[in-house]
Design a protein around this motif. Sequence first.
Motif, PDB file in Angstrom:
ATOM      1  N   SER A  10      -4.584 -10.757  11.262  1.00 46.01           N
ATOM      2  CA  SER A  10      -4.243  -9.398  11.673  1.00 46.01           C
ATOM      3  C   SER A  10      -2.984  -9.379  12.524  1.00 46.01           C
ATOM      4  O   SER A  10      -2.227  -8.434  12.491  1.00 46.01           O
ATOM      5  CB  SER A  10      -5.414  -8.747  12.418  1.00 46.01           C
ATOM      6  OG  SER A  10      -5.695  -9.467  13.593  1.00 46.01           O
ATOM      7  N   SER A  13       0.143  -9.446  10.163  1.00 47.81           N
ATOM      8  CA  SER A  13       0.323  -8.397   9.160  1.00 47.81           C
ATOM      9  C   SER A  13       1.472  -7.490   9.558  1.00 47.81           C
ATOM     10  O   SER A  13       1.856  -7.407  10.713  1.00 47.81           O
ATOM     11  CB  SER A  13      -0.967  -7.586   8.987  1.00 47.81           C
ATOM     12  OG  SER A  13      -1.112  -6.682  10.038  1.00 47.81           O
ATOM     13  N   ALA A  15       1.346  -4.265   9.290  1.00 47.17           N
ATOM     14  CA  ALA A  15       0.792  -2.944   9.522  1.00 47.17           C
ATOM     15  C   ALA A  15       1.263  -2.269  10.802  1.00 47.17           C
ATOM     16  O   ALA A  15       1.477  -1.076  10.800  1.00 47.17           O
ATOM     17  CB  ALA A  15      -0.736  -2.994   9.467  1.00 47.17           C
ATOM     18  N   PRO A  16       1.446  -2.988  11.929  1.00 45.82           N
ATOM     19  CA  PRO A  16       1.842  -2.292  13.146  1.00 45.82           C
ATOM     20  C   PRO A  16       3.162  -1.535  13.018  1.00 45.82           C
ATOM     21  O   PRO A  16       3.366  -0.551  13.682  1.00 45.82           O
ATOM     22  CB  PRO A  16       1.951  -3.401  14.188  1.00 45.82           C
ATOM     23  CG  PRO A  16       1.048  -4.465  13.693  1.00 45.82           C
ATOM     24  CD  PRO A  16       1.136  -4.388  12.190  1.00 45.82           C
ATOM     25  N   ALA A  29      -4.971   5.178   5.009  1.00 47.33           N
ATOM     26  CA  ALA A  29      -4.686   4.352   6.177  1.00 47.33           C
ATOM     27  C   ALA A  29      -5.582   4.766   7.330  1.00 47.33           C
ATOM     28  O   ALA A  29      -6.142   5.862   7.348  1.00 47.33           O
ATOM     29  CB  ALA A  29      -3.224   4.498   6.574  1.00 47.33           C
ATOM     30  N   ARG A  32      -3.517   3.875  13.824  1.00 51.72           N
ATOM     31  CA  ARG A  32      -3.526   2.853  14.872  1.00 51.72           C
ATOM     32  C   ARG A  32      -3.200   3.484  16.229  1.00 51.72           C
ATOM     33  O   ARG A  32      -3.896   3.251  17.201  1.00 51.72           O
ATOM     34  CB  ARG A  32      -2.517   1.765  14.549  1.00 51.72           C
ATOM     35  CG  ARG A  32      -2.380   0.711  15.628  1.00 51.72           C
ATOM     36  CD  ARG A  32      -1.320  -0.295  15.264  1.00 51.72           C
ATOM     37  NE  ARG A  32      -1.810  -1.189  14.245  1.00 51.72           N
ATOM     38  CZ  ARG A  32      -2.263  -2.399  14.514  1.00 51.72           C
ATOM     39  NH1 ARG A  32      -2.276  -2.848  15.731  1.00 51.72           N
ATOM     40  NH2 ARG A  32      -2.694  -3.166  13.529  1.00 51.72           N
ATOM     41  N   ASP A  95      -2.573   1.486   9.977  1.00 51.77           N
ATOM     42  CA  ASP A  95      -2.944   0.259   9.287  1.00 51.77           C
ATOM     43  C   ASP A  95      -3.304   0.683   7.881  1.00 51.77           C
ATOM     44  O   ASP A  95      -4.203   1.522   7.708  1.00 51.77           O
ATOM     45  CB  ASP A  95      -4.150  -0.418   9.941  1.00 51.77           C
ATOM     46  CG  ASP A  95      -3.825  -1.007  11.296  1.00 51.77           C
ATOM     47  OD1 ASP A  95      -2.721  -1.554  11.461  1.00 51.77           O
ATOM     48  OD2 ASP A  95      -4.685  -0.917  12.202  1.00 51.77           O
ATOM     49  N   ARG A  96      -2.640   0.152   6.882  1.00 49.43           N
ATOM     50  CA  ARG A  96      -2.926   0.496   5.484  1.00 49.43           C
ATOM     51  C   ARG A  96      -4.312   0.027   5.085  1.00 49.43           C
ATOM     52  O   ARG A  96      -4.752  -1.041   5.505  1.00 49.43           O
ATOM     53  CB  ARG A  96      -1.897  -0.103   4.552  1.00 49.43           C
ATOM     54  CG  ARG A  96      -0.522   0.469   4.705  1.00 49.43           C
ATOM     55  CD  ARG A  96       0.458  -0.273   3.821  1.00 49.43           C
ATOM     56  NE  ARG A  96       1.819   0.108   4.142  1.00 49.43           N
ATOM     57  CZ  ARG A  96       2.520   0.956   3.424  1.00 49.43           C
ATOM     58  NH1 ARG A  96       2.016   1.505   2.353  1.00 49.43           N
ATOM     59  NH2 ARG A  96       3.749   1.256   3.764  1.00 49.43           N
TER      60      ARG A  96
END
Length: 98
Positions: A10, A13, A15-16, A29, A32, A95-96
């Motif tokens: 994590s 990734s 994502a952020p 999604a 976040r 986050d996807r």
Amino acid sequence: MTSLPTIATSATSTAPSATLADLVKGDQACIRLLAAPQGVEQSALRERLEELGFLPGEIVRVVALSFPAGDPIAVRIGNTTFALRRHEAELIHIDRLA
């Protein structure tokens, strides 16, 4: 010890850095966070988004993009659909989901 790979996965990734504006029609999604406001106008916009339900942990889905520029974006949270401008969607970090 099995939790260490999960944490590393994590942490690595992308994502952020993703925002709601990066999604395409059909993508889902998890919110976040909402970006820290940069001035009074963004502060009011962030407050409005929070009041509408754009809160961390909520699941959001892109249901439509305007043609040709993709602005605004139609997104659904729960049973409610909202139209957001790209500059508004860029404040919502996600986050996807697969």
